[in-house]
Motif scaffolding. Structure first.
Motif, PDB file in Angstrom:
ATOM      1  N   GLU A   3       2.278   9.373   5.835  1.00  0.00           N
ATOM      2  CA  GLU A   3       1.372  10.745   5.729  1.00  0.00           C
ATOM      3  C   GLU A   3       1.947  11.288   4.172  1.00  0.00           C
ATOM      4  OE1 GLU A   3       2.450  13.473   8.828  1.00  0.00           O
ATOM      5  OE2 GLU A   3       1.734  11.952  10.289  1.00  0.00           O
ATOM      6  N   LYS A   4       3.114  10.778   3.673  1.00  0.00           N
ATOM      7  CA  LYS A   4       3.262  11.292   2.469  1.00  0.00           C
ATOM      8  C   LYS A   4       2.470  10.935   1.449  1.00  0.00           C
ATOM      9  CE  LYS A   4       7.186   8.252   0.910  1.00  0.00           C
ATOM     10  NZ  LYS A   4       7.695   7.445   2.239  1.00  0.00           N
ATOM     11  N   ILE A   5       1.500   9.753   1.514  1.00  0.00           N
ATOM     12  CA  ILE A   5       0.465   9.513   0.565  1.00  0.00           C
ATOM     13  C   ILE A   5      -0.759   9.708   1.120  1.00  0.00           C
ATOM     14  CG2 ILE A   5       1.700   7.611  -0.348  1.00  0.00           C
ATOM     15  CD1 ILE A   5      -0.069   5.561   1.198  1.00  0.00           C
ATOM     16  N   GLY A   9      -3.282  16.286  -6.775  1.00  0.00           N
ATOM     17  CA  GLY A   9      -4.183  16.602  -6.008  1.00  0.00           C
ATOM     18  C   GLY A   9      -5.088  15.566  -5.221  1.00  0.00           C
ATOM     19  N   LYS A  10      -4.715  14.385  -5.934  1.00  0.00           N
ATOM     20  CA  LYS A  10      -5.632  13.151  -5.076  1.00  0.00           C
ATOM     21  C   LYS A  10      -4.520  12.342  -4.440  1.00  0.00           C
ATOM     22  CE  LYS A  10      -9.076  13.568  -8.232  1.00  0.00           C
ATOM     23  NZ  LYS A  10     -10.147  13.220  -8.292  1.00  0.00           N
ATOM     24  N   TYR A  11      -4.796  11.661  -3.287  1.00  0.00           N
ATOM     25  CA  TYR A  11      -4.006  10.831  -2.604  1.00  0.00           C
ATOM     26  C   TYR A  11      -4.367   9.433  -2.437  1.00  0.00           C
ATOM     27  CZ  TYR A  11      -2.845  15.510  -1.170  1.00  0.00           C
ATOM     28  OH  TYR A  11      -2.407  16.926  -1.217  1.00  0.00           O
ATOM     29  N   ALA A  12      -3.339   8.415  -2.257  1.00  0.00           N
ATOM     30  CA  ALA A  12      -3.612   7.104  -2.219  1.00  0.00           C
ATOM     31  C   ALA A  12      -4.540   6.548  -1.100  1.00  0.00           C
ATOM     32  CB  ALA A  12      -2.245   6.374  -2.126  1.00  0.00           C
ATOM     33  N   PHE A  13      -4.173   7.215   0.234  1.00  0.00           N
ATOM     34  CA  PHE A  13      -4.810   6.743   1.252  1.00  0.00           C
ATOM     35  C   PHE A  13      -5.524   7.930   2.346  1.00  0.00           C
ATOM     36  CE2 PHE A  13      -4.174   4.375   5.418  1.00  0.00           C
ATOM     37  CZ  PHE A  13      -5.033   3.483   5.327  1.00  0.00           C
ATOM     38  N   LEU A  31       0.842  -1.296   0.155  1.00  0.00           N
ATOM     39  CA  LEU A  31      -0.117   0.167  -0.022  1.00  0.00           C
ATOM     40  C   LEU A  31       0.729   1.367  -0.152  1.00  0.00           C
ATOM     41  CD1 LEU A  31      -3.121   0.469   2.002  1.00  0.00           C
ATOM     42  CD2 LEU A  31      -1.522   2.190   2.036  1.00  0.00           C
ATOM     43  N   LEU A  32       2.012   1.123   1.016  1.00  0.00           N
ATOM     44  CA  LEU A  32       2.556   2.317   0.955  1.00  0.00           C
ATOM     45  C   LEU A  32       3.847   2.451  -0.164  1.00  0.00           C
ATOM     46  CD1 LEU A  32       4.038   4.598   2.551  1.00  0.00           C
ATOM     47  CD2 LEU A  32       5.537   3.112   3.548  1.00  0.00           C
ATOM     48  N   ASN A  33       4.462   1.196  -0.760  1.00  0.00           N
ATOM     49  CA  ASN A  33       5.577   1.580  -1.620  1.00  0.00           C
ATOM     50  C   ASN A  33       5.385   1.349  -3.183  1.00  0.00           C
ATOM     51  OD1 ASN A  33       7.365   2.244   0.478  1.00  0.00           O
ATOM     52  ND2 ASN A  33       7.313   0.066   0.971  1.00  0.00           N
ATOM     53  N   VAL A  34       4.109   0.508  -3.378  1.00  0.00           N
ATOM     54  CA  VAL A  34       3.543   0.097  -4.641  1.00  0.00           C
ATOM     55  C   VAL A  34       2.681   1.073  -5.014  1.00  0.00           C
ATOM     56  CG1 VAL A  34       2.931  -1.647  -6.155  1.00  0.00           C
ATOM     57  CG2 VAL A  34       4.576  -2.183  -4.289  1.00  0.00           C
ATOM     58  N   GLN A  54     -11.453  11.868  -3.701  1.00  0.00           N
ATOM     59  CA  GLN A  54     -10.158  12.428  -3.513  1.00  0.00           C
ATOM     60  C   GLN A  54      -9.076  11.190  -3.122  1.00  0.00           C
ATOM     61  OE1 GLN A  54     -11.879  15.075  -0.301  1.00  0.00           O
ATOM     62  NE2 GLN A  54     -12.521  16.595  -1.876  1.00  0.00           N
ATOM     63  N   VAL A  55      -9.593  10.435  -2.416  1.00  0.00           N
ATOM     64  CA  VAL A  55      -8.375   9.363  -2.016  1.00  0.00           C
ATOM     65  C   VAL A  55      -9.020   8.151  -2.395  1.00  0.00           C
ATOM     66  CG1 VAL A  55      -7.959  10.715   0.146  1.00  0.00           C
ATOM     67  CG2 VAL A  55      -9.427   8.615   0.161  1.00  0.00           C
ATOM     68  N   ALA A  56      -7.967   7.185  -3.047  1.00  0.00           N
ATOM     69  CA  ALA A  56      -8.129   5.867  -3.633  1.00  0.00           C
ATOM     70  C   ALA A  56      -8.577   4.876  -2.457  1.00  0.00           C
ATOM     71  CB  ALA A  56      -6.989   5.533  -4.370  1.00  0.00           C
ATOM     72  N   MET A  57      -8.055   4.807  -1.095  1.00  0.00           N
ATOM     73  CA  MET A  57      -8.304   3.803  -0.115  1.00  0.00           C
ATOM     74  C   MET A  57      -8.475   4.405   1.100  1.00  0.00           C
ATOM     75  SD  MET A  57      -5.464   1.295  -1.541  1.00  0.00           S
ATOM     76  CE  MET A  57      -4.110   2.460  -1.715  1.00  0.00           C
ATOM     77  N   ILE A  58      -9.282   3.702   1.881  1.00  0.00           N
ATOM     78  CA  ILE A  58      -9.454   4.052   3.188  1.00  0.00           C
ATOM     79  C   ILE A  58      -9.426   2.619   4.263  1.00  0.00           C
ATOM     80  CG2 ILE A  58     -10.375   6.237   3.297  1.00  0.00           C
ATOM     81  CD1 ILE A  58     -13.081   5.119   3.806  1.00  0.00           C
ATOM     82  N   THR A  59      -8.986   2.439   5.414  1.00  0.00           N
ATOM     83  CA  THR A  59      -9.276   1.179   6.092  1.00  0.00           C
ATOM     84  C   THR A  59     -10.453   2.051   7.353  1.00  0.00           C
ATOM     85  OG1 THR A  59      -7.546   2.181   7.577  1.00  0.00           O
ATOM     86  CG2 THR A  59      -7.461   0.142   6.140  1.00  0.00           C
ATOM     87  N   GLU A  60     -11.751   1.381   7.065  1.00  0.00           N
ATOM     88  CA  GLU A  60     -12.882   2.027   7.870  1.00  0.00           C
ATOM     89  C   GLU A  60     -13.608   0.830   8.294  1.00  0.00           C
ATOM     90  OE1 GLU A  60     -14.074   3.842   9.736  1.00  0.00           O
ATOM     91  OE2 GLU A  60     -13.456   5.948   9.316  1.00  0.00           O
TER      92      GLU A  60
END
Lengths: 307, 445, 281
Positions: free
Chosen positions: B249-251, B194-198, B182-185, B272-278
């Motif tokens: 934090e950088k993604i 302006g969009k974020y991965a997580f 999730l972080l590196n790939v 705005q973001v691609a993934m969340i853990t909820e």
């Protein structure tokens, strides 16, 4: 009481005027306070305390161990308590002068002749912020300061081309709650001071105007003495209320990020109703009550001038 | 006419019940002596409770028991309940968040199921079947020190929600398997323009301590406390997990430390973001076109794995009978708790928006297919940590400490190391005061 | 009228642009957040969350229907109204005579008594909430409007005493003396002469009593369940830690804030003369 006769009739009259209010306040208010003082001398963790009926049908009897001044000692050793207290004083020192200065400016504008209709509208508008439910002010703040969809941030981005994260940055969050407090209570100061300005006898003000044209000289020499009682009242009231300030901040930031906006009342609430350590929370609240009383005495002594 | 229809329906339900339960136990029969009893409970404004409220008329009509519920914001629920219980108030049923279990049980505020079964033998549904609950749930939400107190009622697991379309455009046809991926790939490719991965909800409060902080302890093989209950955050594994959280934090969008559930869910729902853990309960918000722009692109998977496995966030509430209630109310409350968590009602509960904790509910393949969040959730419940957050009475205090210092770490007011030291120090103070280190208290979490 | 020193109207200065603009700014700043809340209450969630604020949008009443149906805001508004009006009335009945005594009579310990009244406002609700809860349970007053009314007196009587005392002090003493000569007793002087003259002060303390009791949250949160729930408690029921349906929140917020704002606007004319506050030294 040994007073001369005429004075005594005065004071017997006073008794009947005062008795109802004093009786009710004592009946309703004094029990909880004494109870809280009692609790502050015990090791009182609510979930661990058991109740054993009542003394005289009113006074609840509990089995918490007596710890004398232990709670008071421990709060003075607690860094977090001290931090929260100094944060609250910082808040007080920033917010109160702003409210007073802006309030005075508004009062002077309202006092200045001309634009009568707009002044009327303005007086009505000033009522809105302080009439808005405190909890709702917190919700408004959270909506308007939101980094993504908050209107304030949008306006900011139009001017400064950046979108700061108001409630996520420690300093900005502190700033944000200050803004909401100033927004809500400046109108109160303005109205109190405006009322005080109307107390200045017209002749004196007119005479001063003939002497000098500078408004600040009139303010300093003529109007200030009439303003001081109002200023004292504002200082007492806002200090007491800021030491109790809870709803707005809790809803806007919950005291975060980190502890950037954790004012003393949030801290005490956390001890009293999250950790349920009512012993320590009571001791803290009593310390706060003493501080508020001392500050009020201080204001009366140094700011207040009888006209 | 409609009356006849009702009677017919009731008759059919009745006979169905009669069929599924071999013996002649029936709710109506059991509740005979309890007509007119009023039981009091606190509910939240969440989907599971709304589902229950919809189902309530049936229970009240069948039993004549009145269920008086008060809806309270989560933030003040524990405060209300503790005040009520410690002052011997009038609540008949305790709504127990898993992290309050230790406190409620150790203070003697809730009644063990065993006792109820003995005391009210004729009120106990023969088909109660405790083994049908997911073992993790019954253990985590209802069991303290090997005694069962509550039945799992409002059940959650952390899930990975993602935007299929965004992942596809970045060249991924499935969600990340591990946090490392999730972080590196995924991270670098999805964070641009302006969009974020997580996004990770991290606002001060239980959100920070549970959703943000603890999520990066267990999957790295770490733990909050060691076997002797000494704080363990300075261990290499804990530090690795917490350092990892900083790297995320950088993604993530700026200002993440002010994101509560609402902000995180919205960030995904608005694209705005691609993934969340909820939590699993957010499925309905994300799948509703009124609140979500990504209804058709919504993907759901179990949470990513860490070096030590999945160990996803676990949360939920059970219902328990309070000791302060009189016998009549206890009986009525026990009947209600059995009924609302029963096998027979499980599907209806799910259809109304709740999440049942019974395994049998999810064996029907057609039924499961209608609810896309079910299979990843069942998957998560297979390998969770019951003490994801310790459930002893001191947790609310620890949670406050972690919430304060956890947010400080994230926005750089302190380093991970210093923050961990501070938390450890304070946690140790609390636990010492509670008496865990002088050998008198069982080390249960 | 003897009402002292009230300022005569405009001295006939012309239109002043700077003055006008500044006043306008004040009005806008005061009203804007409220305006924003009201417009938000008519928006769909999607319109609220858009990053460029929607000034023009299709209004919906949906949020209000939800507020009434789901949160039963109607009942809580009535509760709030009963509590706030009763508290205000009782505070005035108790506070105005006390204020008069403090303003007019001389007796030992007057200053301390005044200060004691005021200091009742400084007690933090967080710590007396528990004893209040215990005693309310003892007398079976939990979840009743009565218990809130009684508690709210503790912070409203001080306000009434404070504001009214100052008003009474501003009434020239000669009036009292004249009335005494005509044979009025001190109660008649208070009722027939002082009270009408202090009307602005009474009105202002009524506004503040009303505002403070209407807005109180912490006691209401601890001491009510369902029957006596007040409006601010309902306004916070959205803090479920879960979703923030802004439209519904702001609809509720508007409904909660509106009555008190209307009440205040009606009596706001009195604010000009009635809000002088001093201290008893």
């Amino acid at each position: 009481m040994s007073v001369d006769k005429s004075k005594r009739t005065y004071s017997t009259g006073a008794f009947f005027f005062l008795a109802p209010a004093v009786a009710v306040l004592l009946a309703v208010g004094i029990f909880p306070l004494i109870f809280a003082v009692g609790v502050s001398f015990h090791q009182f963790l609510l979930p661990k305390v058991h109740w054993h009926g009542n003394f005289l049908g009113v006074w609840p009897i509990y089995d918490a161990p007596l710890s004398w001044f232990q709670n008071y000692i421990s709060i003075f050793q607690d860094d977090s308590f001290r931090d929260a207290l100094s944060r609250t004083f910082l808040f007080l020192i920033i917010v109160l002068p702003c409210e007073l200065v802006l309030g005075l400016a508004i009062a002077l504008l309202l006092h200045k002749p001309g634009n009568e209709l707009l002044k009327k509208i303005c007086r009505v508008a000033l009522v809105i912020p302080m009439a808005t439910t405190f909890a709702v002010v917190g919700l408004m703040g959270r909506l308007m300061f939101d980094a993504n969809y908050g209107i304030l941030n949008y306006l900011w981005s139009l001017i400064f081309r950046s979108r700061p994260n108001w409630l996520a940055d420690p300093n900005l969050a502190f700033f944000s709650i200050s803004i909401m407090e100033v927004w809500q209570w400046t109108p109160f100061c303005a109205l109190v001071l405006f009322s005080s300005l109307t107390m200045v006898p017209l002749e004196i003000e007119e005479a001063a105007k003939l002497e000098t044209a500078k408004w600040w000289q009139i303010l300093w020499r003529v109007q200030l003495p009439f303003l001081l009682p109002g200023i004292t009242a504002i200082l007492i009231l806002r200090t007491a209320d800021i030491l109790k300030l809870f709803d707005v901040v809790y809803i806007m930031t919950k005291g975060g990020p980190g502890s950037a906006t954790e004012l003393i009342s949030l801290f005490v609430q956390r001890i009293g109703f999250r950790a349920f350590d009512q012993g320590i929370a009571s001791a803290q609240a009593i310390v706060l009550l003493i501080i508020a009383t001392l500050l009020s005495r201080f204001y009366i002594k140094f700011v207040y001038k009888e006209i | 006419m409609s009356k006849l229809f009702c009677t017919l329906c009731a008759g059919i339900t009745f006979s169905c019940l009669g069929l599924s339960v071999a013996e002649a136990w029936s709710l109506e029969e059991a509740a005979k002596d309890y007509k007119g009893t009023e039981i009091k409970v606190i509910f939240l404004d969440r989907p599971g409770y709304r589902a229950t409220i919809k189902m309530l008329p049936e229970f009240e009509q069948k039993t004549g028991i009145k269920v008086a519920y008060e809806i309270v914001p989560y933030e003040s629920t524990r405060e209300k309940e503790v005040l009520d219980f410690s002052a011997q108030g009038d609540l008949t049923i305790a709504l127990v968040d898993l992290v309050w279990l230790g406190e409620f049980a150790e203070s003697g505020w809730i009644v063990p199921i065993d006792e109820l079964q003995k005391k009210f033998a004729n009120l106990t549904d023969p088909d109660l079947d405790l083994n049908d609950f997911f073992p993790l749930l019954l253990n985590a939400f209802g069991t303290w020190n090997n005694t069962v107190y509550g039945l799992p009622f409002d059940n959650y697991s952390g899930l990975l929600y993602y935007n299929k379309e965004m992942l596809k455009q970045a060249g991924f046809d499935k969600p990340p398997e591990t946090w490392d991926d999730l972080l590196n790939v995924y991270g670098p490719k999805l964070t641009k323009g302006g969009k974020y991965a997580f996004a990770l909800q991290s606002r001060r409060g239980e959100t920070q301590s549970c959703d943000s902080f603890m999520r990066f302890i267990w999957p790295w093989g770490g733990s909050l406390l060691d076997a002797k209950f000494k704080p363990n955050l300075m261990s290499a594994k804990d530090q690795e997990g917490l350092d990892f959280r900083q790297k995320l934090e950088k993604i993530m969008p700026p200002g993440i430390v002010d994101f509560d559930h609402n902000e995180a869910v919205n960030a995904l729902a608005q694209g705005q973001v691609a993934m969340i853990t909820e939590w699993s309960a957010f499925y309905s918000t994300l799948a509703d076109p009124k609140t979500s722009k990504i209804v058709n692109d919504l993907g759901i998977a179990p949470e990513p794995k860490g070096p030590d496995g999945r160990k996803p966030a676990l949360g939920g509430f059970s219902l328990a009978v309070t000791t302060q209630a009189d016998d009549k109310k206890k009986g009525a409350a026990w009947l209600f708790i059995e009924w609302v968590t029963s096998k027979a009602k499980a599907k209806e509960y799910v259809e109304n928006g709740g999440v049942s904790g019974r395994q049998s509910t999810y064996q029907d393949k057609d039924f499961v297919a209608k609810y896309p969040f079910v299979s990843p959730m069942v998957e998560s419940w297979k390998q969770g940590v019951p003490e994801f957050r310790p459930r002893f009475p001191e947790w609310p205090q620890l949670s406050e400490i972690i919430a304060e210092w956890g947010t400080k770490m994230m926005d750089g007011q302190t380093t991970v190391k210093q923050g961990s030291e501070e938390i450890d120090k304070r946690v140790q103070d609390v636990l010492k005061k509670a008496g865990y280190y002088d050998g008198k208290k069982t080390l249960a979490q | 009228m003897t009402s002292p020193k009230s300022k005569a109207g405009s001295t006939g200065q012309g239109f002043n642009v700077g003055h006008f603009i500044l006043l306008l700014v004040i009005v806008v700043v005061c009203v804007f957040p409220f305006y924003w809340m009201v417009t938000t209450s008519f928006k769909e969630q999607g319109a609220i969350l858009s990053s460029t604020p929607q000034i023009i949008f299709r209004p919906t009443l949906g949020n209000y229907t939800t507020a009434f149906q789901k949160f039963d805001i109607g009942a809580s508004l009535i509760n709030s109204l009963i509590v706030a009006l009763s508290t205000t009335a009782i505070s005035l009945i108790l506070g105005a005579p006390a204020a008069y005594a403090i303003a007019r009579f001389e007796f030992k310990g007057k200053r301390d008594l005044w200060f004691w009244f005021i200091s009742n406002r400084m007690i933090s609700p967080i710590v007396v909430a528990l004893p209040f809860f215990l005693i309310a349970r003892q007398f079976h007053l939990l979840d009743t409007q009565l218990v809130l009314i009684l508690i709210y007196l503790t912070f409203n009587v001080p306000i009434v005493v404070w504001i009214c005392a100052d008003q009474f002090r501003n009434i020239p003493k000669e009036l009292d003396e004249a009335a005494t000569l005509e044979g009025y007793n001190s109660f008649a002087i208070f009722w027939r002469i002082a009270l009408p003259l202090a009307a602005p002060g009474i009105a202002v303390s009524a506004i503040f009593s009303f505002i403070f009791s209407w807005n109180e949250l912490l006691y209401a949160l601890v001491l009510t369940r369902t029957n006596a729930k007040t409006a601010p408690v309902v306004a916070t029921s959205f803090l479920s830690g879960y979703e923030l349906p802004w439209g519904q929140i702001m609809a509720t917020g508007t409904l909660v804030a509106l009555p008190v704002i209307i009440f205040s606007i009606i009596v706001s004319r009195q604010l000009v003369r009635g809000l002088t506050m001093g201290a008893i030294k």
